[in-house]
Design a protein around this motif. Sequence first.
Motif, mmCIF file in Angstrom:
data_model
loop_
_atom_site.group_PDB
_atom_site.id
_atom_site.type_symbol
_atom_site.label_atom_id
_atom_site.label_comp_id
_atom_site.label_asym_id
_atom_site.label_seq_id
_atom_site.Cartn_x
_atom_site.Cartn_y
_atom_site.Cartn_z
ATOM 1 N N HIS A 141 0.848 -1.200 0.000
ATOM 2 C CA HIS A 141 0.000 0.000 0.000
ATOM 3 C C HIS A 141 0.885 1.253 0.000
ATOM 4 O O HIS A 141 1.411 1.644 1.039
ATOM 5 C CB HIS A 141 -0.909 0.004 1.227
ATOM 6 N N PRO A 142 1.033 1.903 -1.150
ATOM 7 C CA PRO A 142 1.941 3.056 -1.232
ATOM 8 C C PRO A 142 1.503 4.263 -0.411
ATOM 9 O O PRO A 142 2.273 5.203 -0.254
ATOM 10 C CB PRO A 142 1.952 3.391 -2.733
ATOM 11 N N SER A 143 0.290 4.252 0.119
ATOM 12 C CA SER A 143 -0.168 5.380 0.933
ATOM 13 C C SER A 143 0.278 5.266 2.383
ATOM 14 O O SER A 143 0.035 6.174 3.180
ATOM 15 C CB SER A 143 -1.694 5.492 0.885
ATOM 16 N N TYR A 144 0.950 4.155 2.736
ATOM 17 C CA TYR A 144 1.370 3.946 4.122
ATOM 18 C C TYR A 144 2.884 3.793 4.227
ATOM 19 O O TYR A 144 3.564 3.443 3.258
ATOM 20 C CB TYR A 144 0.719 2.684 4.697
ATOM 21 N N THR A 145 3.389 4.029 5.425
ATOM 22 C CA THR A 145 4.758 3.677 5.781
ATOM 23 C C THR A 145 4.676 2.504 6.762
ATOM 24 O O THR A 145 3.592 2.174 7.252
ATOM 25 C CB THR A 145 5.494 4.848 6.454
ATOM 26 N N PRO A 146 5.805 1.881 7.097
ATOM 27 C CA PRO A 146 5.762 0.827 8.115
ATOM 28 C C PRO A 146 5.294 1.336 9.482
ATOM 29 O O PRO A 146 4.920 0.547 10.346
ATOM 30 C CB PRO A 146 7.216 0.340 8.187
ATOM 31 N N PHE A 147 5.306 2.678 9.648
ATOM 32 C CA PHE A 147 4.935 3.257 10.930
ATOM 33 C C PHE A 147 3.484 3.740 10.959
ATOM 34 O O PHE A 147 3.031 4.260 11.983
ATOM 35 C CB PHE A 147 5.865 4.428 11.260
ATOM 36 N N SER A 148 2.779 3.593 9.842
ATOM 37 C CA SER A 148 1.403 4.089 9.816
ATOM 38 C C SER A 148 0.377 3.056 9.362
ATOM 39 O O SER A 148 -0.820 3.300 9.486
ATOM 40 C CB SER A 148 1.308 5.318 8.896
ATOM 41 N N TYR A 149 0.818 1.928 8.824
ATOM 42 C CA TYR A 149 -0.145 0.923 8.368
ATOM 43 C C TYR A 149 -1.015 0.495 9.553
ATOM 44 O O TYR A 149 -0.503 -0.017 10.560
ATOM 45 C CB TYR A 149 0.595 -0.279 7.779
ATOM 46 N N PRO A 150 -2.328 0.697 9.478
ATOM 47 C CA PRO A 150 -3.177 0.559 10.679
ATOM 48 C C PRO A 150 -3.485 -0.864 11.107
ATOM 49 O O PRO A 150 -3.947 -1.075 12.227
ATOM 50 C CB PRO A 150 -4.463 1.295 10.286
#
Length: 308
Positions: A141-150
């Motif tokens: 998912h290019p809209s997330y980083t490893p620190f934001s993927y919910p």
Amino acid sequence: MENFNNNPRAEFARKEEYCEYLFNTRGPFWHICTPGNLQGCIFLTDQEYRIGVNSAALTKGPVVIYSSTVMSNHLHDIAAGNRDEVLAFFDRRKRKLQRFVRETGRTVDLNNFNCNLIPIESLKALRNEIVYVHRNGYLAHPSYTPFSYPWSSGRHYFNPGLDADGTTFASLTYKEKRILCRGRIQPLPDDWIVKDGMISIKSFVDISGGELFFRDAHQYFSLLTKSYEAYSETAKRLGDQVFLTDEELFSAVTALCRKTFNQPRPSILAPDQKISIAIEMKNRYNATNGQIRRILNLDPQIVKELFP
């Protein structure tokens, strides 16, 4: 007595020894995953992803989960417990998800949604696979980083400021508990936090315990962002197809070009050099044909002939 505070090498050794001690006393450890390449989408909406997360919380039993990620068509968990307990956990979770799929009315075939249970036999492997699980959502998912993927425990690692706000399970109404459990109310801990219909990952994943397998936050961050070879090893063990983004692969290939041919950019390599690097990209980093074509600026037909 040696002063660890004034001796970085001794401090490093002490931390590493403690991590090894934890690995040797808290296992056995397992990587639980399902074959995404064989499975169609299970979760389509945010609410369905929440159900995917809840399915782990509601069925884990005595298993200790250190890392967890829900993807649209597959799952990853790093867990500790004996083999039978871990397999029983997956079976309970699969039954829970089978019931969920029936309730959606969608046609989702879960015949290939089976457990690939991989033993983790070293501290190095445990670190690499926790990091790998936390990178999974970011890769897809290019809209997330490893620190934001919910839908992953990755956003909580070494992030104490991300507190789990919400409502305790004990304070939910009877109806809310039935909806959360999707049927019969289960005896969950009263202090577990629930928000927007999802049990907080911090409630059922041992975040602080998982952090202890790393010497510190710096080591975790370095592995998460720079350890291309480790991603490769883990992905090959799991049979995954893609484990580096184009940007990450470009950085790795650029370093390889400098080291091998003393050239600063992949695109300016000679034709035979590009072929050599393409083979390395496929073997070392499991690059896709599209990634090889884009990064090396190779003719699509040449790439297809190299890797049919």
